[in-house]
Motif scaffolding. Structure first.
Motif, mmCIF file in Angstrom:
data_model
loop_
_atom_site.group_PDB
_atom_site.id
_atom_site.type_symbol
_atom_site.label_atom_id
_atom_site.label_comp_id
_atom_site.label_asym_id
_atom_site.label_seq_id
_atom_site.Cartn_x
_atom_site.Cartn_y
_atom_site.Cartn_z
ATOM 1 N N THR A 116 0.961 -1.151 -0.131
ATOM 2 C CA THR A 116 -0.110 0.111 0.039
ATOM 3 C C THR A 116 0.953 1.383 0.082
ATOM 4 O O THR A 116 0.335 2.338 -0.023
ATOM 5 C CB THR A 116 -0.792 -0.135 1.113
ATOM 6 N N THR A 119 0.415 4.691 -2.338
ATOM 7 C CA THR A 119 -0.882 4.718 -2.788
ATOM 8 C C THR A 119 -1.925 5.284 -1.889
ATOM 9 O O THR A 119 -1.627 5.696 -0.932
ATOM 10 C CB THR A 119 -1.545 2.955 -3.135
ATOM 11 N N ALA A 120 -2.903 5.542 -2.524
ATOM 12 C CA ALA A 120 -4.138 6.014 -1.561
ATOM 13 C C ALA A 120 -4.461 5.559 -0.372
ATOM 14 O O ALA A 120 -4.992 6.095 0.508
ATOM 15 C CB ALA A 120 -5.397 6.232 -2.573
ATOM 16 N N THR A 124 -3.305 4.553 6.141
ATOM 17 C CA THR A 124 -4.657 4.354 6.793
ATOM 18 C C THR A 124 -4.831 3.098 7.478
ATOM 19 O O THR A 124 -4.264 2.076 7.085
ATOM 20 C CB THR A 124 -5.824 4.516 5.927
ATOM 21 N N TRP A 131 -11.699 -1.182 1.317
ATOM 22 C CA TRP A 131 -11.392 -0.172 0.340
ATOM 23 C C TRP A 131 -12.180 -0.625 -0.907
ATOM 24 O O TRP A 131 -12.741 0.151 -1.666
ATOM 25 C CB TRP A 131 -9.863 0.033 0.021
ATOM 26 N N ARG A 169 -11.996 11.704 3.838
ATOM 27 C CA ARG A 169 -10.638 11.482 3.290
ATOM 28 C C ARG A 169 -10.687 10.300 2.084
ATOM 29 O O ARG A 169 -10.358 10.345 1.207
ATOM 30 C CB ARG A 169 -9.800 11.363 4.288
ATOM 31 N N VAL A 170 -11.634 9.229 2.739
ATOM 32 C CA VAL A 170 -11.865 8.190 1.984
ATOM 33 C C VAL A 170 -12.857 8.427 0.789
ATOM 34 O O VAL A 170 -12.136 7.693 -0.341
ATOM 35 C CB VAL A 170 -12.606 6.893 2.592
ATOM 36 N N ARG A 172 -12.829 11.258 -0.810
ATOM 37 C CA ARG A 172 -12.157 11.900 -1.789
ATOM 38 C C ARG A 172 -11.100 11.281 -2.684
ATOM 39 O O ARG A 172 -10.841 11.408 -3.839
ATOM 40 C CB ARG A 172 -11.281 13.017 -0.813
ATOM 41 N N LYS A 173 -10.744 10.231 -1.963
ATOM 42 C CA LYS A 173 -9.681 9.128 -2.516
ATOM 43 C C LYS A 173 -10.207 8.311 -3.487
ATOM 44 O O LYS A 173 -9.657 8.113 -4.617
ATOM 45 C CB LYS A 173 -8.656 8.483 -1.484
ATOM 46 N N ALA A 176 -11.018 10.492 -6.709
ATOM 47 C CA ALA A 176 -9.876 10.544 -7.411
ATOM 48 C C ALA A 176 -9.217 9.481 -8.115
ATOM 49 O O ALA A 176 -8.956 9.398 -9.482
ATOM 50 C CB ALA A 176 -8.735 10.805 -6.561
ATOM 51 N N ASP A 177 -9.678 8.082 -7.657
ATOM 52 C CA ASP A 177 -9.252 6.880 -8.434
ATOM 53 C C ASP A 177 -10.405 6.441 -9.409
ATOM 54 O O ASP A 177 -9.995 6.144 -10.532
ATOM 55 C CB ASP A 177 -9.144 5.751 -7.309
#
Length: 225
Positions: A116, A119-120, A124, A131, A169-170, A172-173, A176-177
Protein backbone atom coordinates in the motif's frame (compact mmCIF):
# COMPACT_ATOMS: atom_id res chain seq x y z
CA UNK A 1 -13.42 28.29 -28.95
CA UNK A 2 -14.05 26.83 -25.52
CA UNK A 3 -12.01 24.05 -23.96
CA UNK A 4 -14.68 21.40 -24.51
CA UNK A 5 -14.86 22.17 -28.21
CA UNK A 6 -11.08 21.98 -28.47
CA UNK A 7 -11.22 18.41 -27.12
CA UNK A 8 -13.88 17.55 -29.68
CA UNK A 9 -11.73 18.84 -32.51
CA UNK A 10 -8.83 16.68 -31.28
CA UNK A 11 -11.11 13.64 -31.29
CA UNK A 12 -12.50 14.39 -34.76
CA UNK A 13 -8.98 14.34 -36.16
CA UNK A 14 -8.23 10.84 -34.86
CA UNK A 15 -9.36 9.14 -38.04
CA UNK A 16 -10.28 5.47 -37.89
CA UNK A 17 -12.59 3.88 -35.35
CA UNK A 18 -9.84 1.52 -34.20
CA UNK A 19 -7.80 4.46 -32.96
CA UNK A 20 -10.84 6.02 -31.32
CA UNK A 21 -11.51 2.86 -29.36
CA UNK A 22 -8.08 3.14 -27.77
CA UNK A 23 -8.75 6.65 -26.48
CA UNK A 24 -9.60 7.17 -22.81
CA UNK A 25 -13.31 6.65 -22.30
CA UNK A 26 -13.99 10.23 -21.23
CA UNK A 27 -12.42 11.54 -24.46
CA UNK A 28 -14.36 9.01 -26.52
CA UNK A 29 -17.56 10.27 -24.91
CA UNK A 30 -16.75 13.82 -26.02
CA UNK A 31 -16.24 12.53 -29.55
CA UNK A 32 -19.65 10.82 -29.47
CA UNK A 33 -21.21 14.03 -28.15
CA UNK A 34 -19.82 15.91 -31.14
CA UNK A 35 -20.93 13.32 -33.71
CA UNK A 36 -24.35 12.17 -32.46
CA UNK A 37 -27.20 14.16 -34.13
CA UNK A 38 -29.27 13.93 -30.94
CA UNK A 39 -26.52 13.51 -28.36
CA UNK A 40 -26.85 12.44 -24.77
CA UNK A 41 -26.55 15.20 -22.20
CA UNK A 42 -23.38 15.52 -20.14
CA UNK A 43 -25.05 13.95 -17.05
CA UNK A 44 -26.20 11.04 -19.22
CA UNK A 45 -22.70 10.59 -20.64
CA UNK A 46 -21.31 10.49 -17.13
CA UNK A 47 -23.98 7.97 -16.16
CA UNK A 48 -22.90 5.90 -19.16
CA UNK A 49 -19.32 5.97 -17.87
CA UNK A 50 -20.42 4.61 -14.47
CA UNK A 51 -22.60 1.95 -16.09
CA UNK A 52 -19.63 0.78 -18.17
CA UNK A 53 -17.65 0.28 -14.94
CA UNK A 54 -20.57 -1.38 -13.21
CA UNK A 55 -20.90 -3.95 -16.00
CA UNK A 56 -17.24 -4.86 -15.49
CA UNK A 57 -17.69 -5.68 -11.80
CA UNK A 58 -17.65 -9.42 -11.01
CA UNK A 59 -21.13 -10.95 -11.18
CA UNK A 60 -20.71 -12.59 -7.78
CA UNK A 61 -19.60 -9.32 -6.16
CA UNK A 62 -16.31 -8.36 -4.56
CA UNK A 63 -17.12 -10.03 -1.22
CA UNK A 64 -17.42 -13.42 -2.95
CA UNK A 65 -14.63 -12.87 -5.48
CA UNK A 66 -12.14 -11.65 -2.84
CA UNK A 67 -13.41 -13.37 0.33
CA UNK A 68 -10.55 -12.37 2.65
CA UNK A 69 -8.09 -9.60 3.39
CA UNK A 70 -5.26 -11.81 2.10
CA UNK A 71 -7.08 -12.24 -1.22
CA UNK A 72 -7.62 -8.48 -1.49
CA UNK A 73 -3.96 -7.87 -0.67
CA UNK A 74 -2.86 -10.32 -3.35
CA UNK A 75 -5.14 -8.64 -5.88
CA UNK A 76 -3.65 -5.22 -5.12
CA UNK A 77 -0.15 -6.69 -5.33
CA UNK A 78 -0.84 -8.10 -8.80
CA UNK A 79 -2.30 -4.80 -10.01
CA UNK A 80 0.62 -2.72 -8.71
CA UNK A 81 3.35 -5.09 -9.87
CA UNK A 82 1.96 -7.44 -12.56
CA UNK A 83 5.49 -8.57 -13.46
CA UNK A 84 6.76 -8.91 -9.90
CA UNK A 85 7.67 -6.43 -7.16
CA UNK A 86 10.14 -3.74 -8.14
CA UNK A 87 11.98 -1.56 -5.63
CA UNK A 88 10.64 1.99 -5.83
CA UNK A 89 14.03 3.34 -4.72
CA UNK A 90 16.53 1.59 -7.00
CA UNK A 91 14.16 -0.22 -9.39
CA UNK A 92 15.72 -3.58 -8.63
CA UNK A 93 13.54 -6.68 -8.89
CA UNK A 94 15.48 -8.42 -6.11
CA UNK A 95 12.76 -7.80 -3.55
CA UNK A 96 11.76 -10.35 -0.95
CA UNK A 97 9.09 -10.48 1.72
CA UNK A 98 10.10 -10.12 5.36
CA UNK A 99 8.43 -11.95 8.22
CA UNK A 100 6.58 -8.81 9.22
CA UNK A 101 3.18 -8.62 7.49
CA UNK A 102 3.13 -6.77 4.19
CA UNK A 103 6.75 -5.63 4.39
CA UNK A 104 9.11 -6.18 1.46
CA UNK A 105 12.85 -5.53 1.49
CA UNK A 106 15.04 -4.87 -1.52
CA UNK A 107 18.04 -7.19 -1.69
CA UNK A 108 20.06 -4.60 -3.60
CA UNK A 109 19.65 -1.40 -1.58
CA UNK A 110 17.82 -2.54 1.56
CA UNK A 111 14.83 -0.26 0.96
CA UNK A 112 11.64 -1.46 2.63
CA UNK A 113 8.14 -0.98 1.29
CA UNK A 114 4.64 -2.42 1.44
CA UNK A 115 1.88 -3.16 -1.05
CA UNK A 116 0.00 0.00 0.00
CA UNK A 117 3.00 2.35 0.31
CA UNK A 118 2.80 5.26 -2.12
CA UNK A 119 -0.88 4.63 -2.89
CA UNK A 120 -4.14 6.17 -1.70
CA UNK A 121 -4.39 3.33 0.81
CA UNK A 122 -1.20 4.22 2.67
CA UNK A 123 -1.24 5.71 6.15
CA UNK A 124 -4.72 4.39 6.91
CA UNK A 125 -5.99 1.64 9.19
CA UNK A 126 -8.74 0.68 6.76
CA UNK A 127 -8.34 -2.90 5.45
CA UNK A 128 -7.65 -3.29 1.75
CA UNK A 129 -10.77 -5.40 1.33
CA UNK A 130 -12.92 -2.63 2.78
CA UNK A 131 -11.39 -0.17 0.31
CA UNK A 132 -12.35 -2.47 -2.57
CA UNK A 133 -15.86 -2.99 -1.20
CA UNK A 134 -16.27 0.78 -0.86
CA UNK A 135 -15.09 1.25 -4.46
CA UNK A 136 -17.62 -1.34 -5.63
CA UNK A 137 -20.40 0.42 -3.75
CA UNK A 138 -19.32 3.82 -5.08
CA UNK A 139 -19.55 2.56 -8.68
CA UNK A 140 -22.84 0.78 -8.04
CA UNK A 141 -24.51 3.84 -6.55
CA UNK A 142 -23.34 6.06 -9.37
CA UNK A 143 -24.41 3.59 -12.07
CA UNK A 144 -27.86 2.93 -10.64
CA UNK A 145 -28.57 6.56 -9.80
CA UNK A 146 -28.75 5.95 -6.04
CA UNK A 147 -26.16 8.33 -4.60
CA UNK A 148 -27.41 8.51 -1.02
CA UNK A 149 -24.56 6.24 0.09
CA UNK A 150 -22.13 8.95 -0.99
CA UNK A 151 -23.03 11.28 1.89
CA UNK A 152 -20.49 11.58 4.70
CA UNK A 153 -22.87 9.99 7.21
CA UNK A 154 -23.52 6.99 4.97
CA UNK A 155 -19.79 6.61 4.34
CA UNK A 156 -19.08 6.64 8.07
CA UNK A 157 -21.59 3.84 8.56
CA UNK A 158 -20.22 1.82 5.64
CA UNK A 159 -16.63 2.12 6.90
CA UNK A 160 -17.58 1.46 10.51
CA UNK A 161 -15.99 4.67 11.76
CA UNK A 162 -17.17 7.57 13.90
CA UNK A 163 -14.74 9.95 12.27
CA UNK A 164 -16.24 12.32 9.73
CA UNK A 165 -12.70 13.28 8.64
CA UNK A 166 -11.94 9.64 7.79
CA UNK A 167 -15.13 9.33 5.73
CA UNK A 168 -14.35 12.56 3.85
CA UNK A 169 -10.77 11.47 3.17
CA UNK A 170 -11.76 8.02 1.90
CA UNK A 171 -14.52 9.43 -0.29
CA UNK A 172 -12.11 11.97 -1.77
CA UNK A 173 -9.57 9.24 -2.56
CA UNK A 174 -12.20 7.00 -4.13
CA UNK A 175 -13.35 9.87 -6.31
CA UNK A 176 -9.78 10.59 -7.40
CA UNK A 177 -9.31 6.95 -8.35
CA UNK A 178 -12.66 6.10 -9.95
CA UNK A 179 -13.83 9.29 -11.67
CA UNK A 180 -13.08 9.75 -15.41
CA UNK A 181 -9.36 10.41 -15.82
CA UNK A 182 -8.64 9.14 -12.29
CA UNK A 183 -5.72 7.08 -11.01
CA UNK A 184 -7.58 3.83 -11.67
CA UNK A 185 -5.69 1.53 -9.29
CA UNK A 186 -8.70 0.51 -7.19
CA UNK A 187 -10.76 0.35 -10.38
CA UNK A 188 -8.29 -2.15 -11.86
CA UNK A 189 -8.54 -4.26 -8.70
CA UNK A 190 -12.29 -4.76 -8.96
CA UNK A 191 -13.22 -4.34 -12.64
CA UNK A 192 -12.42 -6.77 -15.43
CA UNK A 193 -10.34 -5.46 -18.36
CA UNK A 194 -12.25 -3.28 -20.78
CA UNK A 195 -14.25 -5.31 -23.31
CA UNK A 196 -15.04 -3.51 -26.56
CA UNK A 197 -18.20 -5.57 -26.97
CA UNK A 198 -19.73 -4.00 -23.87
CA UNK A 199 -20.14 -0.23 -23.72
CA UNK A 200 -17.41 0.25 -26.32
CA UNK A 201 -19.31 3.17 -27.80
CA UNK A 202 -21.73 5.68 -26.33
CA UNK A 203 -25.27 4.68 -27.40
CA UNK A 204 -27.81 6.67 -29.34
CA UNK A 205 -30.47 8.21 -27.13
CA UNK A 206 -32.95 5.51 -28.20
CA UNK A 207 -30.71 2.86 -26.63
CA UNK A 208 -29.87 4.70 -23.44
CA UNK A 209 -33.04 3.95 -21.44
CA UNK A 210 -32.86 0.27 -22.35
CA UNK A 211 -29.27 0.12 -21.10
CA UNK A 212 -30.23 1.88 -17.88
CA UNK A 213 -33.02 -0.64 -17.33
CA UNK A 214 -30.56 -3.48 -17.93
CA UNK A 215 -28.14 -2.12 -15.33
CA UNK A 216 -30.94 -1.68 -12.78
CA UNK A 217 -32.16 -5.23 -13.42
CA UNK A 218 -28.66 -6.60 -13.02
CA UNK A 219 -28.27 -4.71 -9.76
CA UNK A 220 -31.56 -6.15 -8.52
CA UNK A 221 -30.41 -9.67 -9.38
CA UNK A 222 -27.13 -9.14 -7.51
CA UNK A 223 -28.89 -7.77 -4.43
CA UNK A 224 -31.09 -10.87 -4.17
CA UNK A 225 -28.10 -13.24 -3.92
Amino acid sequence: MDEKRDWRMVCLCRGCVGKLRRLPLEILMLYCTAMEPNPLSEPELLRWYWMSLYMRLPDAGIAATLPSEDAAREQLLNVRWPNGIVCSDCESDQVGRKTARDIYKCGSCGYQTSVTAGTALSSTNIPILLWLLAAEEYITRQATGRKNMLTNASFMEFLGTRSNDTAVRVKRKLKADLEPGGVGMLLACICSPYDEEHFAETPARSDFNARVAHVLQRNLSRSRR
